[in-house]
Design a protein around this motif. Structure first.
Motif, short mmCIF file in Angstrom:
data_model
loop_
_atom_site.label_atom_id
_atom_site.label_comp_id
_atom_site.label_asym_id
_atom_site.label_seq_id
_atom_site.Cartn_x
_atom_site.Cartn_y
_atom_site.Cartn_z
N PRO A 84 0.82 -1.21 0.00
CA PRO A 84 0.00 0.00 0.00
C PRO A 84 0.86 1.27 0.00
O PRO A 84 1.85 1.35 0.74
N GLU A 85 0.51 2.23 -0.81
CA GLU A 85 1.29 3.46 -0.94
C GLU A 85 1.48 4.15 0.40
O GLU A 85 2.58 4.64 0.71
N ALA A 86 0.44 4.20 1.19
CA ALA A 86 0.52 4.90 2.47
C ALA A 86 1.54 4.27 3.41
O ALA A 86 2.13 4.96 4.25
N MET A 87 1.76 2.96 3.26
CA MET A 87 2.66 2.24 4.16
C MET A 87 4.11 2.22 3.68
O MET A 87 5.00 1.78 4.41
N ARG A 88 4.38 2.70 2.51
CA ARG A 88 5.74 2.60 1.98
C ARG A 88 6.77 3.39 2.81
O ARG A 88 7.91 2.95 2.94
N PRO A 89 6.41 4.55 3.41
CA PRO A 89 7.40 5.24 4.26
C PRO A 89 7.86 4.43 5.47
O PRO A 89 8.89 4.77 6.07
N VAL A 90 7.13 3.39 5.84
CA VAL A 90 7.54 2.56 6.97
C VAL A 90 8.91 1.93 6.67
O VAL A 90 9.71 1.70 7.59
N GLY A 91 9.21 1.70 5.40
CA GLY A 91 10.51 1.14 5.03
C GLY A 91 11.67 2.03 5.45
O GLY A 91 12.74 1.52 5.82
N GLU A 92 11.47 3.34 5.43
CA GLU A 92 12.53 4.25 5.85
C GLU A 92 12.80 4.12 7.34
O GLU A 92 13.96 4.16 7.79
N VAL A 93 11.75 3.96 8.13
CA VAL A 93 11.92 3.78 9.57
C VAL A 93 12.61 2.45 9.85
O VAL A 93 13.49 2.36 10.72
N GLU A 94 12.23 1.41 9.12
CA GLU A 94 12.89 0.10 9.28
C GLU A 94 14.38 0.22 9.00
O GLU A 94 15.22 -0.34 9.73
N ALA A 131 -2.87 4.19 11.38
CA ALA A 131 -2.32 2.85 11.12
C ALA A 131 -0.87 2.95 10.64
O ALA A 131 -0.04 2.10 11.00
N VAL A 132 -0.56 3.97 9.86
CA VAL A 132 0.82 4.16 9.40
C VAL A 132 1.72 4.50 10.58
O VAL A 132 2.82 3.95 10.74
N LEU A 133 1.27 5.42 11.42
CA LEU A 133 2.06 5.83 12.58
C LEU A 133 2.32 4.66 13.52
O LEU A 133 3.43 4.49 14.04
N GLU A 134 1.31 3.85 13.73
CA GLU A 134 1.48 2.69 14.61
C GLU A 134 2.46 1.69 14.01
O GLU A 134 3.26 1.07 14.74
N ALA A 135 2.42 1.54 12.68
CA ALA A 135 3.37 0.65 12.02
C ALA A 135 4.80 1.19 12.14
O ALA A 135 5.76 0.42 12.30
N GLU A 136 4.95 2.51 12.09
CA GLU A 136 6.28 3.10 12.21
C GLU A 136 6.80 3.00 13.64
O GLU A 136 8.00 2.80 13.87
N ILE A 137 5.92 3.15 14.62
CA ILE A 137 6.33 2.96 16.01
C ILE A 137 6.87 1.54 16.20
O ILE A 137 7.93 1.33 16.80
N ALA A 138 6.15 0.56 15.65
CA ALA A 138 6.59 -0.83 15.76
C ALA A 138 7.90 -1.06 15.02
O ALA A 138 8.78 -1.79 15.48
N LEU A 186 -0.29 9.62 20.26
CA LEU A 186 0.68 8.53 20.18
C LEU A 186 2.04 8.92 20.75
O LEU A 186 3.00 8.17 20.65
N GLY A 187 2.13 10.11 21.34
CA GLY A 187 3.39 10.56 21.92
C GLY A 187 4.43 10.93 20.89
O GLY A 187 5.63 10.81 21.16
N LEU A 188 4.00 11.41 19.73
CA LEU A 188 4.92 11.72 18.64
C LEU A 188 5.03 13.22 18.41
O LEU A 188 4.08 13.97 18.64
N SER A 189 6.18 13.65 17.92
CA SER A 189 6.41 15.05 17.61
C SER A 189 6.26 15.29 16.11
O SER A 189 6.14 14.36 15.31
#
Length: 351
Positions: A84-94, A131-138, A186-189
């Motif tokens: 999913p396009e929205a979830m692709r930035p999670v790869g940068e956090v990983e 959902a994206v933010l929670e995936a990035e936290i994980a 979510l405690g994020l800045s």
């Protein structure tokens, strides 16, 4: 400890490419080399022709100054190539989290690289961004601290030619604010990258969400090109007045740096020899002193913005310039500017 996976997006030409041979033409000893520093803003990427990964960052950070930790900031690097396009930035956090883990495992006294991670999530998703933010936290492995969603916009075509501008008044959009509301929960800045005429838009956002920590990047993005180059004194007055207004929002903090890019209009990279730290400090002091005076050292932090700023000076010269600017401040103020503010804002575990 180089690590990477998928190529990053092409770089905007807001900065000049680093030239090691040119940078080597000027050298100077590090000032106050034992002072602990947290670098709260750097990038890592594997862009064609200009890779800057963990080994390169460590080499810069250990070139004379005592960098103890760093904060990685999103740059459209290492996105997931599919899904999913929205979830692709999670790869940068990983990716950044893997770098942080490797840095911890090295145990050789090198900086805690990517001790904090600022990723990206599209706030225009509204409530669906959670959902994206929670995936990035994980994915962050305990290092994820917040997001940056660039809102930089200016109608001047010269500005647009060096940086891809975003839609006008993006921060006022209903969907953007619905997404923004999830950060504090979510405690994020929120890291803000904009141009200086937009600071009142950010002030309105900060007042609407006083519980959200906001970090304004690169001294508020003063522009010195295009129509803004015609009367620099007037532009500086407008910028300074906007800094004074945004300082009234206690949840806004400031990163002092990012001025060695083309946006300010000082093209040091075109000179035969790189600038000295004295010259950089003289050019940047009016901006940085204004920020410190109005927000206070406890809301300001020096940043490298490497590798973009590496196009105009070396890491050692950059932090020498910052130390020259901070020379007139007391010890507690210097500690705040070089480490304590960044450590507190990004919730880093520092000795």
């Amino acid at each position: 400890m180089t690590t990477g996976q998928h190529p990053s997006a092409p770089a905007p030409r807001i900065y000049s490419l680093p030239r090691p041979d040119w940078l080597a033409l000027h050298d100077e000893e590090a000032i106050d080399p034992a002072r602990p520093i947290v670098d709260p803003h750097h990038h890592l990427w594997d862009r064609p022709g200009e890779p800057y990964l963990a080994d390169a960052a460590i080499a810069d950070m250990t070139s004379g100054h005592n960098i103890v930790a760093s904060v990685y900031v999103e740059c459209h690097s290492m996105y997931r190539p599919d899904g999913p396009e929205a979830m692709r930035p999670v790869g940068e956090v990983e990716f950044a989290a893997r770098v942080a883990t490797l840095a911890q495992q090295d145990g050789d006294g090198s900086p805690a690289l990517c001790a904090g991670i600022v990723g990206h999530a599209d706030l225009m998703l509204g409530d669906d961004v959670r959902a994206v933010l929670e995936a990035e936290i994980a994915a962050g492995g305990g290092h994820f601290r917040g997001i940056r969603h660039s809102t930089a916009h200016d109608a001047d075509p010269v500005v647009g030619s060096i940086y891809p501008v975003r839609p006008q008044e993006l921060m006022a959009e209903t969907a953007f604010r619905r997404g923004f509301a999830h950060l504090a929960h979510l405690g994020l800045s929120f890291d803000s990258w904009l141009f200086h005429p937009q600071m009142d838009e950010l002030l309105d956002l900060a007042r609407a969400f006083p519980e959200t920590t906001i970090v304004l990047n690169h001294c508020g993005g003063p522009i010195g090109v295009g129509r803004y180059a015609d009367d620099r004194a007037a532009v500086f007055r407008d910028w300074k007045a906007a800094i004074g207004r945004i300082a009234a929002a206690p949840n806004v903090h400031m990163k002092l740096g990012g001025l060695a890019i083309r946006l300010l209009g000082r093209l040091y990279e075109k000179r035969p020899v790189p600038p000295s730290s004295e010259e950089l400090a003289s050019a940047w002091r009016p901006y940085m002193d204004s920020c410190i005076d109005m927000l206070g050292p406890d809301r300001c932090m020096f940043e490298s913005n490497f590798p973009p700023d590496k196009g105009q000076c070396s890491y050692r010269t950059l932090f020498n310039a910052f130390k020259r600017i901070a020379a007139s401040y007391g010890e507690a103020e210097k500690t705040a500017l070089f480490s304590a503010t960044a450590g507190r804002v990004y919730r880093l575990e520092l000795d």
